[in-house]
Design an enzyme around this catalytic site. Sequence first.
Site, PDB file in Angstrom:
ATOM      1  N   HIS A  64       0.820  -1.216   0.000  1.00 24.07           N
ATOM      2  CA  HIS A  64       0.000   0.000   0.000  1.00 24.07           C
ATOM      3  C   HIS A  64       0.855   1.269   0.000  1.00 24.07           C
ATOM      4  CE1 HIS A  64       0.389  -0.068   4.510  1.00 24.07           C
ATOM      5  NE2 HIS A  64       0.344   1.249   4.335  1.00 24.07           N
ATOM      6  N   ASP A 109      -0.029  -7.653   1.640  1.00 22.31           N
ATOM      7  CA  ASP A 109       0.412  -6.257   1.703  1.00 22.31           C
ATOM      8  C   ASP A 109       1.942  -6.235   1.786  1.00 22.31           C
ATOM      9  OD1 ASP A 109       0.460  -3.525   1.830  1.00 22.31           O
ATOM     10  OD2 ASP A 109      -0.202  -3.398   3.917  1.00 22.31           O
ATOM     11  N   SER A 203       4.116   2.897   7.931  1.00 18.48           N
ATOM     12  CA  SER A 203       3.807   1.761   7.066  1.00 18.48           C
ATOM     13  C   SER A 203       5.038   1.311   6.287  1.00 18.48           C
ATOM     14  CB  SER A 203       2.704   2.131   6.080  1.00 18.48           C
ATOM     15  OG  SER A 203       1.479   2.319   6.729  1.00 18.48           O
TER      16      SER A 203
END
Length: 257
Positions: A64, A109, A203
């Site tokens: 992402h 992910d 992230s």
Amino acid sequence: MVLIRVLANLLILQLSYAQRSSELVIGGDECNINEHRFLALVYTDRFQCGGTLINPEWVLTAAHCDRRYMHIYLGVHNESVQYDDEQRRFPKKKYFCLSSKNYTRWDKDIMLIRLNRPVRNSAHIAHLSLPSKPPSVGSVCRVMGWGTITSPNETLPDVPRCANINLFNYTVCRGVFPWLPARSRILCAGVLQGGIDTCKRDSGGPLICNGQFQGIVSWGPKPCAQPREPALYTKVFDHLDWIQSIIAGNTTVTCPP
């Protein structure tokens, strides 16, 4: 009955980890400059992620975090300071579990980036090896990144912050987030008292358990660092064959189901 079991499990974990977690500074501290030589700053004009240098030519991060134009910095500590051995690279090629780049909060992910040219090891740059074994529930794990240190309002630090969190059984996250599937290739980690967590802009960064690179920061509830709300991390060990095959040149390999 299920809810009662979940609450009981959370209470047991809360008690078993209370002493260990109470030693931590809320929200973490500035990382030692020599602690994160493998930590990459993945940056675009309006978006920021972390990443992990796994060899001189490859960085592992979250799917992402993908953007059309990306800069990858190694050897950075204070973002406002230019370091002599700081190196900037660009993606030469990006690899995803699926060609369609599909991923969810609990599945696939992960993004493997081949750099446009290898980085050179230095006083502030060195790769972090892939794990040799899966992580153990109950491990104390290290997280780090330049993500916001307040939530929901953002306060961005100039330097990366490091903190310790606990690795829980996957059933703990399933109890908190009922939409999670019965089985998944993710890790569940956090501090049940709250106050310590990864958050926005962390992230893609690493989860390091007992010295081994075990997870990639993927998803967590908002606001961050709430009591009894762990976060989700892509499990690196379950993707070893995919990662190693791509690095070896087999770019048609697929991720585990």
